[in-house]
Design a protein around this motif. Structure first.
Motif, PDB file in Angstrom:
ATOM      1  N   ILE A 438      12.030  12.532   0.168  1.00 19.32           N
ATOM      2  CA  ILE A 438      12.368  11.218  -0.407  1.00 19.32           C
ATOM      3  C   ILE A 438      13.516  11.361  -1.392  1.00 19.32           C
ATOM      4  CG2 ILE A 438      11.529   9.381  -1.926  1.00 19.32           C
ATOM      5  CD1 ILE A 438       8.774   9.719  -0.621  1.00 19.32           C
ATOM      6  N   SER A 439      13.448  12.399  -2.209  1.00 18.17           N
ATOM      7  CA  SER A 439      14.519  12.649  -3.181  1.00 18.17           C
ATOM      8  C   SER A 439      15.851  12.886  -2.479  1.00 18.17           C
ATOM      9  CB  SER A 439      14.150  13.854  -4.050  1.00 18.17           C
ATOM     10  OG  SER A 439      15.220  14.231  -4.883  1.00 18.17           O
ATOM     11  N   GLU A 440      15.824  13.659  -1.386  1.00 16.03           N
ATOM     12  CA  GLU A 440      17.051  13.964  -0.649  1.00 16.03           C
ATOM     13  C   GLU A 440      17.607  12.718   0.041  1.00 16.03           C
ATOM     14  OE1 GLU A 440      18.789  16.596  -0.671  1.00 16.03           O
ATOM     15  OE2 GLU A 440      17.444  18.051  -1.611  1.00 16.03           O
ATOM     16  N   ILE A 441      16.723  11.895   0.563  1.00 15.15           N
ATOM     17  CA  ILE A 441      17.170  10.653   1.225  1.00 15.15           C
ATOM     18  C   ILE A 441      17.895   9.754   0.229  1.00 15.15           C
ATOM     19  CG2 ILE A 441      16.359   8.508   2.297  1.00 15.15           C
ATOM     20  CD1 ILE A 441      14.074  10.223   3.548  1.00 15.15           C
ATOM     21  N   LYS A 442      17.355   9.661  -0.975  1.00 17.41           N
ATOM     22  CA  LYS A 442      17.975   8.808  -1.995  1.00 17.41           C
ATOM     23  C   LYS A 442      19.371   9.309  -2.358  1.00 17.41           C
ATOM     24  CE  LYS A 442      13.691   6.993  -3.988  1.00 17.41           C
ATOM     25  NZ  LYS A 442      12.774   6.962  -5.148  1.00 17.41           N
ATOM     26  N   LYS A 443      19.567  10.629  -2.343  1.00 16.64           N
ATOM     27  CA  LYS A 443      20.910  11.180  -2.590  1.00 16.64           C
ATOM     28  C   LYS A 443      21.886  10.721  -1.505  1.00 16.64           C
ATOM     29  CE  LYS A 443      19.236  15.495  -4.743  1.00 16.64           C
ATOM     30  NZ  LYS A 443      19.161  16.970  -4.569  1.00 16.64           N
ATOM     31  N   ARG A 450      23.474   8.471   6.185  1.00 14.27           N
ATOM     32  CA  ARG A 450      22.178   8.299   6.842  1.00 14.27           C
ATOM     33  C   ARG A 450      21.450   9.639   6.984  1.00 14.27           C
ATOM     34  NH1 ARG A 450      24.952   4.532   6.050  1.00 14.27           N
ATOM     35  NH2 ARG A 450      25.733   3.020   7.566  1.00 14.27           N
ATOM     36  N   THR A 451      20.131   9.523   7.230  1.00 11.69           N
ATOM     37  CA  THR A 451      19.274  10.706   7.332  1.00 11.69           C
ATOM     38  C   THR A 451      18.378  10.606   8.556  1.00 11.69           C
ATOM     39  OG1 THR A 451      19.224  10.910   4.918  1.00 11.69           O
ATOM     40  CG2 THR A 451      17.518  12.080   6.145  1.00 11.69           C
ATOM     41  N   LYS A 469       8.536   3.171   3.387  1.00 13.47           N
ATOM     42  CA  LYS A 469       8.767   1.748   3.144  1.00 13.47           C
ATOM     43  C   LYS A 469       8.156   1.328   1.815  1.00 13.47           C
ATOM     44  CE  LYS A 469       9.182  -0.066   7.867  1.00 13.47           C
ATOM     45  NZ  LYS A 469       8.532  -0.872   8.925  1.00 13.47           N
ATOM     46  N   GLU A 470       6.955   1.850   1.544  1.00 16.64           N
ATOM     47  CA  GLU A 470       6.297   1.536   0.271  1.00 16.64           C
ATOM     48  C   GLU A 470       7.109   2.050  -0.918  1.00 16.64           C
ATOM     49  OE1 GLU A 470       2.452   3.250   0.512  1.00 16.64           O
ATOM     50  OE2 GLU A 470       1.774   1.968   2.179  1.00 16.64           O
ATOM     51  N   GLN A 471       7.916   3.089  -0.682  1.00 15.94           N
ATOM     52  CA  GLN A 471       8.758   3.645  -1.745  1.00 15.94           C
ATOM     53  C   GLN A 471      10.092   2.902  -1.864  1.00 15.94           C
ATOM     54  OE1 GLN A 471       7.209   6.034  -3.613  1.00 15.94           O
ATOM     55  NE2 GLN A 471       5.561   5.516  -2.161  1.00 15.94           N
ATOM     56  N   GLY A 472      10.236   1.826  -1.082  1.00 16.56           N
ATOM     57  CA  GLY A 472      11.434   0.993  -1.191  1.00 16.56           C
ATOM     58  C   GLY A 472      12.593   1.434  -0.329  1.00 16.56           C
ATOM     59  N   LEU A 473      12.351   2.316   0.639  1.00 13.34           N
ATOM     60  CA  LEU A 473      13.433   2.800   1.496  1.00 13.34           C
ATOM     61  C   LEU A 473      13.511   1.969   2.783  1.00 13.34           C
ATOM     62  CD1 LEU A 473      12.879   6.661   1.183  1.00 13.34           C
ATOM     63  CD2 LEU A 473      14.457   5.226  -0.116  1.00 13.34           C
ATOM     64  N   LYS A 474      14.719   1.824   3.305  1.00  9.91           N
ATOM     65  CA  LYS A 474      14.922   1.119   4.576  1.00  9.91           C
ATOM     66  C   LYS A 474      14.767   2.157   5.695  1.00  9.91           C
ATOM     67  CE  LYS A 474      18.992  -0.456   3.431  1.00  9.91           C
ATOM     68  NZ  LYS A 474      20.293  -1.171   3.525  1.00  9.91           N
ATOM     69  N   VAL A 475      13.641   2.091   6.384  1.00  8.18           N
ATOM     70  CA  VAL A 475      13.278   3.169   7.298  1.00  8.18           C
ATOM     71  C   VAL A 475      12.681   2.618   8.583  1.00  8.18           C
ATOM     72  CG1 VAL A 475      11.009   3.378   6.214  1.00  8.18           C
ATOM     73  CG2 VAL A 475      11.928   5.330   7.494  1.00  8.18           C
ATOM     74  N   HIS A 476      12.812   3.374   9.660  1.00  7.67           N
ATOM     75  CA  HIS A 476      12.147   3.041  10.917  1.00  7.67           C
ATOM     76  C   HIS A 476      11.801   4.344  11.620  1.00  7.67           C
ATOM     77  CE1 HIS A 476      10.939   0.761  14.437  1.00  7.67           C
ATOM     78  NE2 HIS A 476      11.290  -0.364  13.838  1.00  7.67           N
ATOM     79  N   TYR A 477      10.786   4.277  12.508  1.00  4.30           N
ATOM     80  CA  TYR A 477      10.436   5.451  13.298  1.00  4.30           C
ATOM     81  C   TYR A 477      10.915   5.254  14.730  1.00  4.30           C
ATOM     82  CZ  TYR A 477       6.497   2.562  14.866  1.00  4.30           C
ATOM     83  OH  TYR A 477       5.728   1.555  15.381  1.00  4.30           O
ATOM     84  N   TYR A 499      19.116   0.439   8.364  1.00  5.09           N
ATOM     85  CA  TYR A 499      18.164   1.476   7.959  1.00  5.09           C
ATOM     86  C   TYR A 499      18.949   2.634   7.355  1.00  5.09           C
ATOM     87  CZ  TYR A 499      15.195  -1.031  11.296  1.00  5.09           C
ATOM     88  OH  TYR A 499      14.507  -1.993  11.971  1.00  5.09           O
ATOM     89  N   ASP A 500      18.342   3.284   6.378  1.00  2.90           N
ATOM     90  CA  ASP A 500      18.959   4.464   5.774  1.00  2.90           C
ATOM     91  C   ASP A 500      18.419   5.749   6.375  1.00  2.90           C
ATOM     92  OD1 ASP A 500      20.576   3.102   3.832  1.00  2.90           O
ATOM     93  OD2 ASP A 500      18.715   2.637   2.755  1.00  2.90           O
ATOM     94  N   VAL A 501      17.221   5.673   6.954  1.00  6.25           N
ATOM     95  CA  VAL A 501      16.592   6.870   7.485  1.00  6.25           C
ATOM     96  C   VAL A 501      15.809   6.538   8.749  1.00  6.25           C
ATOM     97  CG1 VAL A 501      14.616   6.549   5.942  1.00  6.25           C
ATOM     98  CG2 VAL A 501      14.999   8.786   6.977  1.00  6.25           C
ATOM     99  N   LEU A 502      15.848   7.457   9.686  1.00 10.79           N
ATOM    100  CA  LEU A 502      15.124   7.316  10.941  1.00 10.79           C
ATOM    101  C   LEU A 502      14.204   8.520  11.089  1.00 10.79           C
ATOM    102  CD1 LEU A 502      15.087   5.359  13.341  1.00 10.79           C
ATOM    103  CD2 LEU A 502      16.762   6.818  14.466  1.00 10.79           C
ATOM    104  N   ILE A 503      12.939   8.238  11.439  1.00 13.57           N
ATOM    105  CA  ILE A 503      11.945   9.307  11.570  1.00 13.57           C
ATOM    106  C   ILE A 503      11.501   9.383  13.023  1.00 13.57           C
ATOM    107  CG2 ILE A 503       9.681  10.137  10.805  1.00 13.57           C
ATOM    108  CD1 ILE A 503      10.122   8.470   8.273  1.00 13.57           C
ATOM    109  N   GLY A 504      11.498  10.587  13.564  1.00 13.98           N
ATOM    110  CA  GLY A 504      11.136  10.745  14.969  1.00 13.98           C
ATOM    111  C   GLY A 504      10.487  12.079  15.250  1.00 13.98           C
TER     112      GLY A 504
END
Length: 671
Positions: A438-443, A450-451, A469-477, A499-504
């Motif tokens: 999470i810290s790295e994504i915010k950087k 993007r991450t 998402k609960e941490q306020g990040l724009k994310v999708h899987y 989205y700022d980050v994509l999880i897969g």
């Protein structure tokens, strides 16, 4: 004389020229099996095109997936605009293979929806292979499936020449044998019509129609025309060849073949009767008898490919004819196979045979098919290799088997034209890995970058996305259960910054081109297995190699053999790129790539939904007096329903599409 003329949108780099020269030299000196190890973004496709242009031989390019095959097809068409670049993939929009489940006594009839455009492209491929030499075919692994004999396909073709004496009745009968349908109320692909002393044919593999003008039994004029406007296209033709509208055809006069099938049927009936399995005996007799009657009357039956062994003249167990045989038939050994993303494509080719055989064996055991159905199959891996005169395997991570088979003839392409080196890799402990990521994504967000984050399971991907998402990040899987169209939307949204980050899981590897991604984080990297193998790690880390500031974080408590091997290889590639940059004064530059426009935009989909709700023909069928419709109006109604069926499929409403399809079948049967 050159048959392939390459359209060069840009000049090859020094490294790309070196790779092409090494490959050309290898093939000309007798190294028929070579490997191109090309890193992500190095221009492997461009090298392929240059190789084809240098060798001047017909080429089959095999890709492991339809989407990537489509991208390769588009690129090759741009590289060779004046040559016959063809596309050959499975033509089913929907496919339910014939099957039987003994435990529940459930028989599932084969059901499919054929994509007419892809069917046209497949037929165009085989007609090109039999009629010209400047051919490049981009195919999926479906090219190793039974396709019927190229000799039979060519034998059925009709050749017409100006000045030939011709009998109109005979030519129409031949067209029917080629599975062309006579059309009175409409004129579309695989149809013909009579107009006075001329005959119009719309070849199943072309976008234009053919007119043959006959004067007192002599072919006077042959020309192509636009089937919509009727306007003539180009000059008159001296001669033409009309190829069949289907790949599987049967000569309805081949009594010997029919007798052979019937003989095998009777033998199978006796086999079941001896076992006192009278139901299976009745099934096989009824099935084969019906099929033979259809073949004798019409030259075709649904499932005719299951009898292809007889019509091809093959013995039991002999390999089927496939697209590779069309190459062999036309060019002997003077052609090339390029296997794209070979570390995935070769295993796919290896695995096709066993899966197909298990399903068919059950059908045979219970009397739904003759044993000859087993010879309607994909090629075994050794059969595939025996038919390929020369191949080039291309991958960023070629398998050890490929390198060994090529006797170590590996050409490396490790430098990118952009000058971007492989990313720096950092290893962090798995403890508190979620908090750290999470810290790295915010950087990255602060830098408007993007991450990508990879997990081990789909559930982990979804749970992590919810938590972020609960941490306020724009994310999708992103994983395999997300539908294809939606995947493209999600990737485009990531690139736009929605989205700022994509999880897969493992979809964040081959074929993803995301230049905005500068960080790839791999969770639980030390869990050895398919998703954390050397190959997978290198492929996943490569997603950060399209950004100048690209970097990778591996969360691991131990350095596994896979991690060590992957790190060593990435370090080697990085050092090579930096060396090339220094030698030639290359300044790394970010890739700037526009986001592709969707084939159908969301707004258009919404409009389609509104239109189908307001003007749905299917929804208002109860208001139609179908019985009183003229044949022409009935045809129009069926065409409208087909459009609604396709729109329903586009909207991913497959249940509605199936209902409309069933209604179309009902109307066609009553016509």
């Amino acid at each position: 004389m050159k048959i392939f003329n390459l359209n060069l949108p840009y000049k090859p780099t020094i490294e790309q020229r070196r790779a092409v020269e090494e490959l050309v030299s290898g093939f000309k000196s007798g190294n028929h099996y070579q490997v191109l190890l090309g890193v992500t973004g190095s221009g492997k496709t461009f090298v392929m095109a240059n190789l084809i242009e240098k060798l001047q031989i017909p080429t089959l390019i095999i890709s492991h997936n339809k989407t990537l095959a489509g991208q390769l097809y588009q690129e090759m068409r741009e590289f060779f605009p004046n040559n016959a670049v063809s596309f050959f993939i499975s033509y089913y929009d929907y496919y339910q293979p014939e099957a039987y489940i003994p435990s529940t006594d459930t028989y599932i009839e084969k059901d499919s929806a054929i994509n007419e455009l892809i069917d046209k492209l497949r037929l165009e491929t085989t007609s090109n292979l039999l009629s010209r030499r400047d051919v490049v075919v981009v195919a999926s692994v479906s090219c190793i499936y039974n396709l019927g004999s190229p000799q039979n396909y060519g034998k059925f073709a009709i050749q017409l020449k100006r000045g030939d004496r011709i009998n109109l009745k005979e030519i129409t009968e031949k067209l029917v044998d080629l599975q062309y349908e006579r059309g009175e109320f409409e004129f579309k692909r695989a149809m013909f019509r009579l107009r006075g002393d001329s005959i119009d044919v719309f070849p199943a593999y072309q976008d234009r129609a053919l007119r043959v003008v006959i004067d007192r039994g002599i072919v006077e004029t042959i020309f192509y025309f636009d089937p919509l406007t009727g306007e003539k296209e180009g000059k008159d033709e001296e001669n033409v060849t009309i190829f069949p509208a289907k790949h599987f055809l049967a000569d309805r006069n081949e009594d010997q073949i029919i007798d052979e099938i019937r003989k095998d049927m009777e033998e199978r009936v006796r086999f079941f009767e001896k076992k006192n399995d009278l139901i299976s005996a009745q099934r096989i007799r009824q099935k084969v008898t019906y099929d033979l009657e259809m073949i004798r009357e019409f030259g075709y039956v649904k499932g005719i490919e299951n009898y292809s062994r007889y019509f091809d003249g093959r013995k039991k167990g002999e390999p089927p004819f496939s697209l590779l045989d069309y190459f062999q038939n036309s060019y002997g050994k003077d052609w090339l196979v390029i296997v794209d993303e070979s570390h995935i494509t070769f295993p796919q080719i290896r695995g096709m045979f066993n899966g197909d055989r298990a399903r068919k064996q059950t059908l045979i055991d219970y009397g739904f098919r003759l044993p000859s159905a087993l010879d309607n199959r994909p090629l075994k891996f050794n059969e595939f290799l025996s038919k390929v005169p020369s191949f080039l395997a291309t991958s960023a991570t070629p398998d050890d088997w490929e390198i060994k088979f090529s006797q170590g003839k590996v050409v490396e392409l490790l430098a990118r034209p952009t000058g971007i080196p492989d990313p720096e890799v950092e290893i962090k402990p798995t403890k508190n890995q979620v908090a750290d990521v999470i810290s790295e994504i915010k950087k990255q967000i602060n830098k408007k970058q993007r991450t990508l984050v990879t997990t081990l399971t789909k559930t982990m991907a979804e749970d992590l996305a919810s938590y972020l998402k609960e941490q306020g990040l724009k994310v999708h899987y992103l994983h395999s259960e997300i539908k294809t169209l939606e995947r493209s939307d999600i990737l485009d949204s990531l690139r736009r910054g929605d989205y700022d980050v994509l999880i897969g899981v493992n979809l964040l590897r081959e074929g993803l081109d995301l230049p905005e991604v500068s960080l790839v984080a791999i969770l639980d990297a030390d869990k050895e297995g398919f998703l954390r193998s050397k190959t997978t790690l290198i492929q996943t880390m490569g997603r950060a190699a399209r950004h100048i500031e690209g970097r990778v974080i591996l969360y691991a408590d131990t350095i596994t053999d896979s991690i060590k091997s992957a790190l060593d290889e990435v370090k080697r590639r990085r050092e090579y790129q930096l060396k090339v940059n220094k030698k030639y004064g290359i300044v790394p530059q970010n890739i700037v790539k526009p986001i592709r426009k969707r084939v159908i935009e969301k707004e258009e989909l919404g409009l389609i939904e509104q239109l189908t709700q307001k003007e749905s023909v299917f929804g208002n069928l109860e208001n139609f007096d179908v019985e009183s419709l003229t044949p022409l109006d009935r045809k129009k109604l069926i065409n409208k329903l087909k459009r609604e069926m396709n729109l329903a499929a586009v909207n991913l409403d497959f249940e509605l599409a199936i209902k409309i399809r069933d209604k179309i079948k009902e109307l066609e049967a009553a016509s």
